[in-house]
Design an enzyme around this catalytic site. Structure first.
Site, PDB file in Angstrom:
ATOM      1  N   HIS A 102      38.619 -28.428  -5.831  1.00 53.75           N
ATOM      2  CA  HIS A 102      39.364 -28.971  -4.844  1.00 53.75           C
ATOM      3  C   HIS A 102      40.711 -28.890  -5.206  1.00 53.75           C
ATOM      4  CE1 HIS A 102      40.225 -31.673  -1.690  1.00 53.75           C
ATOM      5  NE2 HIS A 102      41.201 -32.100  -2.499  1.00 53.75           N
ATOM      6  N   HIS A 104      46.313 -26.517  -4.773  1.00 56.00           N
ATOM      7  CA  HIS A 104      47.554 -27.004  -5.079  1.00 56.00           C
ATOM      8  C   HIS A 104      48.101 -26.218  -6.249  1.00 56.00           C
ATOM      9  CE1 HIS A 104      47.799 -30.400  -2.458  1.00 56.00           C
ATOM     10  NE2 HIS A 104      46.595 -30.903  -2.669  1.00 56.00           N
ATOM     11  N   LYS A 116      47.508 -25.539   6.350  1.00 58.42           N
ATOM     12  CA  LYS A 116      47.944 -26.586   5.671  1.00 58.42           C
ATOM     13  C   LYS A 116      49.377 -26.887   5.824  1.00 58.42           C
ATOM     14  CE  LYS A 116      47.206 -29.082   1.443  1.00 58.42           C
ATOM     15  NZ  LYS A 116      46.046 -29.505   0.584  1.00 58.42           N
TER      16      LYS A 116
END
Length: 290
Positions: free
Chosen positions: A161, A177, A223
């Site tokens: 994730h 990220h 995003k």
């Protein structure tokens, strides 16, 4: 400090120690170059249209030779290839992949960054001092598979994730990220960088900043804003977020710290005994107030 925010002193101290020990951090302008271009606009949650304020990629150059020579990055890049993008698609973990997960953990625990994090966690009574047990703990936090999508099989893990990124129901990006994954996906034409996120024109980031708030699309999905460390080593991020995860039992933990010149909010979501997601949010930098 921006808006009277108090930094958590103890964690600020520990994280700056980790920052100083992060010898595998790449140097901006030398090992890589970024091109920030324009300030990204507002995108409504759930919308997949974003005006492109950046016609060129974020990364104009990364010294991949150097990356692949550093053991932790080399294993990290192998891992990025192992995960299926869609949440809800059951992951099949081959023995080869399991081996790679373990090789990555073996490599990072050898670094000064992780040794320092481990010492701190042992002192705080949060981690076993035995290195083998500590590795098992890291495996559970980052690599144990769990159900993120209720209808499906075991389809997600913290590592996937946070570092790889996933799509939710085919219309929303979650996670992603990590700067190495961002660079590689951009190189493969899957990511389109739309611009940096900032509150106003005064807080324009610099191209040597190690933390940025970004807007981008990945395989067609937008995003609206994603915080990311830039240039830091994988072990630095794992150390930071492991500490926050273990120092709290809350579903969501957010700590304010000042790392180097950056005032950050570090956010960690828990999924049972594993990390659900974790990311940095840049609040301000020494040379400017966001």
């Amino acid at each position: 400090m921006a808006r009277g925010q108090q930094a958590n002193q103890e964690l600020t101290e520990v994280f700056n120690q980790l920052w100083r020990l992060d010898t595998n951090r790449l140097r901006p302008g030398t090992d890589y170059n970024i091109s920030l271009q324009g300030r990204a606009g507002y995108v409504a949650q759930g919308s997949n249209y974003a005006r492109d304020r950046a016609s060129a990629p974020l990364f104009s150059h990364v010294n991949e030779e150097k990356l692949k020579k550093i053991e932790t990055y080399a294993h990290f890049i192998n891992l990025l290839d192992n995960y299926e993008m869609s949440t809800g698609v059951s992951e099949t973990v081959t023995s080869e992949e399991l081996k790679e997960n373990k090789l990555f953990i073996d490599a990072i625990v050898e670094t000064d960054v992780m040794k320092c994090a481990h010492d701190y966690l042992v002192r705080k009574g949060q981690s076993p001092s035995d290195p083998a047990q500590f590795k098992r703990q890291l495996f559970d936090i980052w690599f144990r598979l769990y159900h993120r999508d209720r209808s499906g099989g075991e389809d997600s893990c913290g590592f996937e994730h946070v570092f790889v990124g996933e799509t939710k129901f085919g219309h929303e990006i979650t996670g992603l990220h990590n700067w190495v994954q961002f660079y590689l996906q951009e190189k493969h034409g899957n990511i389109d960088y739309k611009g940096y996120k900032a509150r106003d024109n005064k807080d324009t980031p610099d191209e040597d900043d190690h933390v940025l708030n970004l807007q981008f699309s990945w395989k067609g999905l937008v995003k609206p804003i994603g915080g990311s460390f830039i240039g830091v080593s994988p072990e630095f991020e794992v150390a930071l977020f492991t500490i926050i995860f273990l120092m709290s039992t809350e579903k969501m933990t957010s700590v304010k710290v000042k790392v180097d010149e950056y005032m950050l909010e570090l956010v960690v979501y828990r999924h049972g005994r594993s990390i659900g997601t974790s990311y940095p949010k840049l609040l301000s930098s020494n040379n400017r107030d966001l």
